[in-house]
Enzyme design. Structure first.
Site, PDB file in Angstrom:
ATOM      1  N   CYS A  75      -8.683  13.961   1.907  1.00  0.00           N
ATOM      2  CA  CYS A  75      -8.231  12.486   1.305  1.00  0.00           C
ATOM      3  C   CYS A  75      -8.451  12.502  -0.238  1.00  0.00           C
ATOM      4  O   CYS A  75      -7.279  12.710  -0.359  1.00  0.00           O
ATOM      5  CB  CYS A  75      -9.077  11.776   2.040  1.00  0.00           C
ATOM      6  N   HIS A 163      -8.472  13.241   8.095  1.00  0.00           N
ATOM      7  CA  HIS A 163      -9.500  14.482   7.678  1.00  0.00           C
ATOM      8  C   HIS A 163     -10.047  15.039   9.029  1.00  0.00           C
ATOM      9  O   HIS A 163      -9.681  14.337  10.049  1.00  0.00           O
ATOM     10  CB  HIS A 163     -10.965  13.338   8.339  1.00  0.00           C
ATOM     11  N   GLU A 165     -11.431  17.456   9.956  1.00  0.00           N
ATOM     12  CA  GLU A 165     -13.931  17.529  10.239  1.00  0.00           C
ATOM     13  C   GLU A 165     -14.197  16.960  10.781  1.00  0.00           C
ATOM     14  O   GLU A 165     -15.033  17.176  11.841  1.00  0.00           O
ATOM     15  CB  GLU A 165     -14.081  17.857   8.511  1.00  0.00           C
TER      16      GLU A 165
END
EC number: 6.3.5.2
Length: 184
Positions: A75, A163, A165
Site C-alpha cells: 500500500c 493488503h 496480511e
C-alpha cells in the site's frame, strides 16, 4: 540453508503487526522496526515497507532502498517506492477499504505470479500509483486501479496496492511465502 531474516519497517499503518505475524507464520525470523531506524542498524535479508497513513511520515524509507536486499512495499510502501524512483502517485476514487478483484498480468512474476489469473484482495485506493517508475513491470491491475502490483526483478523491488496480511485477502499468505522465496 537457514530461513531469511525479514524486517518490517513500520510506517504507522494499522496492519503492520499483521505483516510481522504473517512472516512469523511462514517460519521467518522477523522484527518490526520504526521507519526512523538507522539503516546501519538493520540486519536483514529482506525488507517489508508497511502501509501507513501518510507519505509525509515515511521516515528513512529512501535510505532503506539502498540496503541491497529485496524490498516489498505494501500500500503506502508501494506508493513510496513508486514516487521515490520516478513514478507517479495520485489520489484515487475509492478511499475506503473494499474487496477488489485483481487481475494478475504476469504469471511468471516471483511475487504475485502464482496468484494468476486473478485474486480477491482487500484494499484502499485513497492514493494509488498511476505510473510505475522506469524499470518496473506492472504485474497486476483491476477495474479500480491500473497498478495493483509492480515488480523490478533486476533490483528486487516489489509492491502491491492491497493488503495481503489481512484475512479478507484471499491467498495473501502466499504473497508473503513468495517474498520469502525471493529473499532466500
Amino acid at each position: 540453508m537457514s530461513e531469511p531474516r525479514i524486517v518490517v519497517i513500520d510506517n504507522h499503518g494499522q496492519f503492520t503487526h499483521l505483516e510481522g505475524r504473517a512472516l512469523r507464520d511462514v517460519g521467518v525470523d522477523t522484527e518490526i522496526l520504526d521507519n526512523d531506524t538507522d539503516p546501519a542498524d538493520i540486519d536483514a535479508d529482506g525488507l517489508v515497507l508497511s502501509g501507513g497513513p501518510s507519505m509525509d511520515r515515511v521516515g528513512r524509507c529512501a535510505d532503506y532502498l539502498d540496503l541491497d536486499v529485496p524490498v516489498f512495499g505494501i500500500c503506502l510502501g508501494l506508493q513510496f517506492i513508486a514516487e521515490e524512483l520516478g513514478g507517479r502517485v495520485e489520489s484515487g476514487d475509492y478511499g475506503g477499504y473494499a474487496d477488489v478483484d485483481v487481475r494478475i498480468r504476469d504469471g511468471e512474476d516471483p511475487l504475485v505470479g502464482s496468484l494468476a489469473p486473478e485474486t480477491r484482495t482487500w484494499a484502499s485506493h485513497a492514493d494509488e500509483v498511476v505510473e510505475a517508475p522506469e524499470g518496473f513491470a506492472v504485474t497486476a491491475d483491476s477495474d479500480v486501479c491500473g497498478v495493483e502490483a509492480m515488480s523490478d526483478t533486476d533490483r528486487d523491488l516489489y509492491g502491491v496496492q492491497w493488503h495481503p496480511e489481512v484475512s479478507h485477502t484471499e491467498r495473501g499468505q502466499e504473497v508473503f511465502e513468495n517474498f520469502v522465496s525471493i529473499c532466500e
